[in-house]
Structure formats: C-alpha cells, structure tokens
Design a protein around this motif. Structure first.
Motif, mmCIF file in Angstrom:
data_model
loop_
_atom_site.group_PDB
_atom_site.id
_atom_site.type_symbol
_atom_site.label_atom_id
_atom_site.label_comp_id
_atom_site.label_asym_id
_atom_site.label_seq_id
_atom_site.Cartn_x
_atom_site.Cartn_y
_atom_site.Cartn_z
ATOM 1 N N ALA A 1 0.141 4.191 0.516
ATOM 2 C CA ALA A 1 0.094 4.975 2.195
ATOM 3 C C ALA A 1 0.544 4.522 3.398
ATOM 4 C CB ALA A 1 -1.492 4.858 1.897
ATOM 5 N N CYS A 2 0.136 2.935 3.879
ATOM 6 C CA CYS A 2 0.358 2.829 4.718
ATOM 7 C C CYS A 2 2.026 1.572 5.193
ATOM 8 C CB CYS A 2 -0.267 2.411 5.812
ATOM 9 S SG CYS A 2 -0.704 1.096 5.017
ATOM 10 N N CYS B 1 -5.591 0.749 6.118
ATOM 11 C CA CYS B 1 -5.602 2.321 5.958
ATOM 12 C C CYS B 1 -6.901 3.019 5.073
ATOM 13 C CB CYS B 1 -4.032 3.113 5.775
ATOM 14 S SG CYS B 1 -3.784 3.252 3.768
ATOM 15 N N GLU C 1 1.337 -1.688 4.016
ATOM 16 C CA GLU C 1 0.494 -2.740 4.639
ATOM 17 C C GLU C 1 1.463 -3.670 3.148
ATOM 18 O OE1 GLU C 1 -0.333 -5.363 5.742
ATOM 19 O OE2 GLU C 1 -1.328 -4.169 6.594
ATOM 20 N N CYS D 1 0.448 -1.034 0.136
ATOM 21 C CA CYS D 1 0.171 -0.094 0.116
ATOM 22 C C CYS D 1 0.702 1.576 0.316
ATOM 23 C CB CYS D 1 -0.803 -0.103 1.407
ATOM 24 S SG CYS D 1 -1.462 1.360 1.400
ATOM 25 N N CYS E 1 -6.348 0.065 0.617
ATOM 26 C CA CYS E 1 -5.952 -1.234 1.538
ATOM 27 C C CYS E 1 -7.019 -1.088 3.161
ATOM 28 C CB CYS E 1 -4.806 -0.206 1.815
ATOM 29 S SG CYS E 1 -3.678 -0.764 3.427
HETATM 30 ZN ZN ZN Z 1 -3.080 1.259 3.294
#
Ligand code: ZN
Ligand code: ZN
Length: 268
Positions: free
Chosen positions: A194-195, A222, A197, A192, A219
């Motif tokens: 963004a985070c 998040c 994962e 991911c 995801c």
């Molecule tokens: Zn994420």
C-alpha cells in the motif's frame, strides 16, 4: 521504494481453474465449519462465474453481450446469498432492465477503484457478475511488457485481494493477485504493497493456528493489511479461496485497527 522484480506470473485462458476453486471451497468448508457458509456461497458464485468466463470462447468479449445473463445471475444470488445481498438482488431483479444496464456500466467504468463496503451491495453484485469478464479479458490478452506498478494491477490498476508465496530455489518469491482481473504480479518480499514501507519493524506478520499456510501482513505506517497464501507450505491451496476461508485473520486485523487493502468478492 522498490517493488522488487516486476512482471506478470503466467496467465492464459483456463476454464479449469474455476473447477479447482470450487473443489477447494468444498474441501475448506468441510475442514473449517466457521467458514462453511461463506465458502458454500462462494461455490454458488464461482459456478455461475465459470459460465461467464466461458461465454466468450467463440466470440469477441463484449460487456453488452453479457447483460441478458444478469437476471439469471440475480436469481442465482437471491437464492444463495446472505442478506442484505440477497435483498439487493431481488430488488434489482424487479427493477427496470435499463436500471441494471446502467448499474453494470457505471460499475465497469470505475471498476478498478471499487472497494466493497457496507451500503454498496448493488456495486458488489455488479463486481461479482463482471469479475470473470475482467479475468477473461486479462487471460486472453497478450502479456503486457513488465512495468513498475508496485501495489496495483499491471493489467487493470485494481488493488490486490491476496498475496502469494511461490517456491523459488530454496526459498519463496512473493506476488500479488488482482481483486478484479486475477492477474498476478511479482513484488518484493519485504515491502508494504500500500505505502512502500520497507522497515521490517513496521511490517507486522500474524498467523492463526488453523491456517499455518496463511499469514496476515500488516503495515504499522499506513495500517493496511493483506493476507498471503504460502504455497511453499501447502501446494494444494488456491489463494483466492483460502483467502476467503481465513476469517480469523480478518477478525484479528479488525481488533488491531488494521484495514484490508481490498475486500474480497464477498465484501470481507
Ligand atoms: Zn504501508
Ligand atoms: Zn487487474
């Protein structure tokens, strides 16, 4: 957390890419009536942006040199944009020129952090106006040495507006495109942005039958999502334009409570 192979995908000053975007927008508008209004507006935007991008061919890039072009840009937007963006353009056009200058400078100072959302029409206009300036700065700069930036642009630190899958060997490699300067950088296939994962079960993929070469990557850790354009399935796609057209994917995401990592130039 691993970001995969780092490094920026090929980058050079190229006014022709604006023509490719405009041409692709009209092709997609013809193919997908539900997206035709959005894409027609994008074509208006991109034709003006091309002029901004080309403006610095014979001079050093300088934001202040662009400011005299802002009133014509606002007229252009007021004539073609949906409301409330058109009204915002008309209001700015009537305001003191110093107000416009302040708005552009205020936007630019925090441009990488900007996230288009309702109520931020003035900043969205500044973003549309200055995006090609940011893209020109990135394209005309010496490539920066690869560094681990993961989910944000290695050139300007803004978030990505779309992902891309490009052919590599028998498979595909994944990259992200900056929402502001359009720099493209590599990222791992299953992570991911963004985070970070990496658990496959937490990373949902959704596709819509109208766009077999696009996938929504969400995801569950998040709740952010991004749309990725698969150039191994359609080599004619232009990621930033196909991303605009794939509205059904955004609707699916909203219904499933996912939030877009970074809205596109049209605020979607
Ligand atoms: Zn994420
Ligand atoms: Zn960038």
């Amino acid at each position: 957390m691993t970001g995969g192979e780092t490094g920026v995908v090929g980058q050079a000053v190229s006014p022709a890419k604006w023509d490719h975007r405009i041409k692709r927008a009209s092709k997609l508008a013809a193919d997908h009536p539900f997206a035709s209004e959005v894409l027609r507006f994008y074509s208006h935007v991109a034709s003006f942006q091309k002029g901004i991008y080309e403006f610095f061919a014979d001079m050093p890039p300088d934001l202040n040199a662009l400011v005299p072009k802002f009133p014509a840009f606002l007229d252009h937007i007021a004539a073609a944009a949906p409301e409330p963006l058109a009204q915002c353009a008309r209001d700015l056009r009537k305001s003191d020129p110093d107000h416009s200058l302040d708005a552009l400078n205020a936007f630019w100072d925090a441009a990488p952090q900007f996230h288009p959302e309702p109520g931020r029409a003035t900043e969205l206009l500044a973003c549309i106006f200055l995006q090609p300036y940011a893209e020109y700065l990135a394209d005309s700069s010496e490539p920066k040495p690869p560094r681990e930036t993961f989910g944000t642009c290695p050139f300007c630190s803004a978030r990505p507006v779309a992902g891309v899958l490009r052919p590599e060997g028998d498979g595909a490699k994944r990259s992200l495109i900056c929402a502001l300067c359009a720099t493209e950088w590599n990222i791992g296939r299953i992570v991911c942005p963004a985070c970070g994962e990496e658990t496959v079960e937490k990373l949902a993929v959704y596709t819509a039958e109208q766009f077999p070469h696009l996938r929504l990557e969400a995801c569950d850790t998040c709740r952010y999502y991004i749309k990725t354009v698969d150039l191994t399935k359609n080599g004619r796609a232009v990621p930033v334009v196909d991303e605009l057209a794939a509205i059904p994917l955004d609707l699916w995401a909203q219904q499933h409570d996912y939030v877009k990592l970074r809205a596109n130039l049209l605020g979607v």
